[in-house]
Design a protein around this motif. Structure first.
Motif, PDB file in Angstrom:
ATOM      1  N   THR A  60       0.788  -1.235   0.000  1.00 37.71           N
ATOM      2  CA  THR A  60       0.000   0.000   0.000  1.00 37.71           C
ATOM      3  C   THR A  60       0.818   1.281   0.000  1.00 37.71           C
ATOM      4  O   THR A  60       0.285   2.340  -0.327  1.00 37.71           O
ATOM      5  CB  THR A  60      -0.964   0.029   1.208  1.00 37.71           C
ATOM      6  OG1 THR A  60      -0.201  -0.055   2.416  1.00 37.71           O
ATOM      7  CG2 THR A  60      -1.967  -1.113   1.136  1.00 37.71           C
ATOM      8  N   ASP A  61       2.109   1.217   0.358  1.00 36.41           N
ATOM      9  CA  ASP A  61       2.896   2.445   0.380  1.00 36.41           C
ATOM     10  C   ASP A  61       4.389   2.129   0.420  1.00 36.41           C
ATOM     11  O   ASP A  61       4.809   1.130   1.010  1.00 36.41           O
ATOM     12  CB  ASP A  61       2.512   3.293   1.596  1.00 36.41           C
ATOM     13  CG  ASP A  61       2.963   4.741   1.465  1.00 36.41           C
ATOM     14  OD1 ASP A  61       2.976   5.275   0.336  1.00 36.41           O
ATOM     15  OD2 ASP A  61       3.311   5.341   2.495  1.00 36.41           O
TER      16      ASP A  61
ATOM     17  N   ASP B  54      16.147   2.709   1.354  1.00 31.69           N
ATOM     18  CA  ASP B  54      15.851   4.141   1.301  1.00 31.69           C
ATOM     19  C   ASP B  54      14.359   4.482   1.312  1.00 31.69           C
ATOM     20  O   ASP B  54      13.976   5.582   0.951  1.00 31.69           O
ATOM     21  CB  ASP B  54      16.513   4.757   0.061  1.00 31.69           C
ATOM     22  CG  ASP B  54      16.074   4.070  -1.230  1.00 31.69           C
ATOM     23  OD1 ASP B  54      15.358   3.049  -1.159  1.00 31.69           O
ATOM     24  OD2 ASP B  54      16.450   4.559  -2.305  1.00 31.69           O
ATOM     25  N   SER B  55      13.508   3.547   1.733  1.00 29.79           N
ATOM     26  CA  SER B  55      12.074   3.823   1.743  1.00 29.79           C
ATOM     27  C   SER B  55      11.367   3.069   2.859  1.00 29.79           C
ATOM     28  O   SER B  55      11.616   1.874   3.051  1.00 29.79           O
ATOM     29  CB  SER B  55      11.443   3.416   0.403  1.00 29.79           C
ATOM     30  OG  SER B  55      10.038   3.572   0.428  1.00 29.79           O
ATOM     31  N   GLU B  56      10.482   3.752   3.561  1.00 32.09           N
ATOM     32  CA  GLU B  56       9.576   3.059   4.457  1.00 32.09           C
ATOM     33  C   GLU B  56       8.656   2.218   3.575  1.00 32.09           C
ATOM     34  O   GLU B  56       8.441   2.546   2.403  1.00 32.09           O
ATOM     35  CB  GLU B  56       8.775   4.091   5.263  1.00 32.09           C
ATOM     36  CG  GLU B  56       7.978   3.508   6.405  1.00 32.09           C
ATOM     37  CD  GLU B  56       7.381   4.595   7.303  1.00 32.09           C
ATOM     38  OE1 GLU B  56       7.998   4.925   8.321  1.00 32.09           O
ATOM     39  OE2 GLU B  56       6.286   5.077   6.954  1.00 32.09           O
ATOM     40  N   PHE B  57       8.100   1.127   4.101  1.00 30.71           N
ATOM     41  CA  PHE B  57       7.261   0.236   3.307  1.00 30.71           C
ATOM     42  C   PHE B  57       6.090  -0.247   4.148  1.00 30.71           C
ATOM     43  O   PHE B  57       6.270  -0.655   5.295  1.00 30.71           O
ATOM     44  CB  PHE B  57       8.094  -0.958   2.826  1.00 30.71           C
ATOM     45  CG  PHE B  57       7.319  -1.983   2.055  1.00 30.71           C
ATOM     46  CD1 PHE B  57       6.694  -1.655   0.861  1.00 30.71           C
ATOM     47  CD2 PHE B  57       7.220  -3.284   2.511  1.00 30.71           C
ATOM     48  CE1 PHE B  57       5.985  -2.602   0.140  1.00 30.71           C
ATOM     49  CE2 PHE B  57       6.527  -4.242   1.796  1.00 30.71           C
ATOM     50  CZ  PHE B  57       5.908  -3.906   0.607  1.00 30.71           C
ATOM     51  N   THR B  58       4.892  -0.194   3.555  1.00 32.77           N
ATOM     52  CA  THR B  58       3.689  -0.645   4.242  1.00 32.77           C
ATOM     53  C   THR B  58       2.946  -1.656   3.385  1.00 32.77           C
ATOM     54  O   THR B  58       2.815  -1.478   2.177  1.00 32.77           O
ATOM     55  CB  THR B  58       2.748   0.546   4.553  1.00 32.77           C
ATOM     56  OG1 THR B  58       3.473   1.509   5.330  1.00 32.77           O
ATOM     57  CG2 THR B  58       1.526   0.103   5.328  1.00 32.77           C
ATOM     58  N   HIS B  59       2.480  -2.722   4.034  1.00 36.84           N
ATOM     59  CA  HIS B  59       1.632  -3.694   3.342  1.00 36.84           C
ATOM     60  C   HIS B  59       0.561  -4.215   4.288  1.00 36.84           C
ATOM     61  O   HIS B  59       0.707  -4.141   5.507  1.00 36.84           O
ATOM     62  CB  HIS B  59       2.436  -4.844   2.727  1.00 36.84           C
ATOM     63  CG  HIS B  59       3.167  -5.727   3.705  1.00 36.84           C
ATOM     64  ND1 HIS B  59       2.564  -6.374   4.770  1.00 36.84           N
ATOM     65  CD2 HIS B  59       4.470  -6.085   3.767  1.00 36.84           C
ATOM     66  CE1 HIS B  59       3.450  -7.089   5.425  1.00 36.84           C
ATOM     67  NE2 HIS B  59       4.628  -6.914   4.839  1.00 36.84           N
ATOM     68  N   ILE B  60      -0.508  -4.692   3.697  1.00 33.75           N
ATOM     69  CA  ILE B  60      -1.533  -5.416   4.438  1.00 33.75           C
ATOM     70  C   ILE B  60      -1.123  -6.876   4.366  1.00 33.75           C
ATOM     71  O   ILE B  60      -0.917  -7.420   3.268  1.00 33.75           O
ATOM     72  CB  ILE B  60      -2.940  -5.245   3.799  1.00 33.75           C
ATOM     73  CG1 ILE B  60      -3.321  -3.772   3.684  1.00 33.75           C
ATOM     74  CG2 ILE B  60      -3.979  -6.045   4.574  1.00 33.75           C
ATOM     75  CD1 ILE B  60      -3.462  -3.035   4.980  1.00 33.75           C
ATOM     76  N   ALA B  61      -0.969  -7.517   5.524  1.00 31.72           N
ATOM     77  CA  ALA B  61      -0.595  -8.926   5.592  1.00 31.72           C
ATOM     78  C   ALA B  61      -1.831  -9.739   5.948  1.00 31.72           C
ATOM     79  O   ALA B  61      -2.427  -9.533   7.004  1.00 31.72           O
ATOM     80  CB  ALA B  61       0.506  -9.138   6.630  1.00 31.72           C
TER      81      ALA B  61
END
Length: 159
Positions: free
Chosen positions: A89-90, A126-133
């Motif tokens: 998601t991001d 170099d990036s924050e990372f978001t996911h739905i698990a």
């Protein structure tokens, strides 16, 4: 008609004003779900957050959580007896199955992880990372956590 236009303009102005503000429940204006609580376990190489979204395990035989990794953070090698689905998601992330090359994950990507496949996932350097698990068929058992991902494994994409 003028009232509707005024209401629409007012709502749009508030959205633009609050885009960079963080709210008290740890939710930035452009985030879909709250970041959640910091994870306090040894299965992550640094700071990660979890917000459980669906927890009625008996009714659905699954859990769904919003996971955010600080840049450079990954979880340990692990598998899920019932499989797992990741909805990115991001940010930008990595996903790797044992014996295969790292895959780059971007917003909108979906990863279908079959039962018992050993893998890891996390943020790029170099990036924050978001996911739905989404952990599926959890009645088959919890995640099986294995060894931490080494720096050499994490950085193998650069070679």
């Amino acid at each position: 008609m003028a009232f509707t236009a005024s209401l629409f303009t007012s709502c749009n102005n508030n959205t633009k004003t609050n885009n960079d503000m963080e709210t008290s429940n740890n939710l930035k204006a452009d985030m879909i779900f709250p970041k959640g609580d910091k994870l306090e376990n040894n299965n992550f190489s640094g700071t990660a957050w979890l917000q459980m979204l669906v927890t009625n395990q008996e009714a659905f035989d699954m859990t769904i959580g919003n996971v955010t990794f600080e840049s450079g953070v990954r979880n340990s090698w692990h598998s899920h007896p019932g499989g797992q689905i990741l909805l990115c998601t991001d940010g930008t992330g990595y996903y790797q199955e044992k014996g295969k090359p790292i895959q780059i994950l971007n917003k909108g990507d979906v990863v279908e992880i079959l039962p018992n496949v050993v893998h890891w996932h996390g943020a790029t350097p170099d990036s924050e990372f978001t996911h739905i698990a989404i952990s599926t068929k959890i009645g088959l058992g919890p995640a099986v956590w294995l060894a931490p991902v080494t720096d050499e494994e994490y950085n193998s994409l650069k070679k």
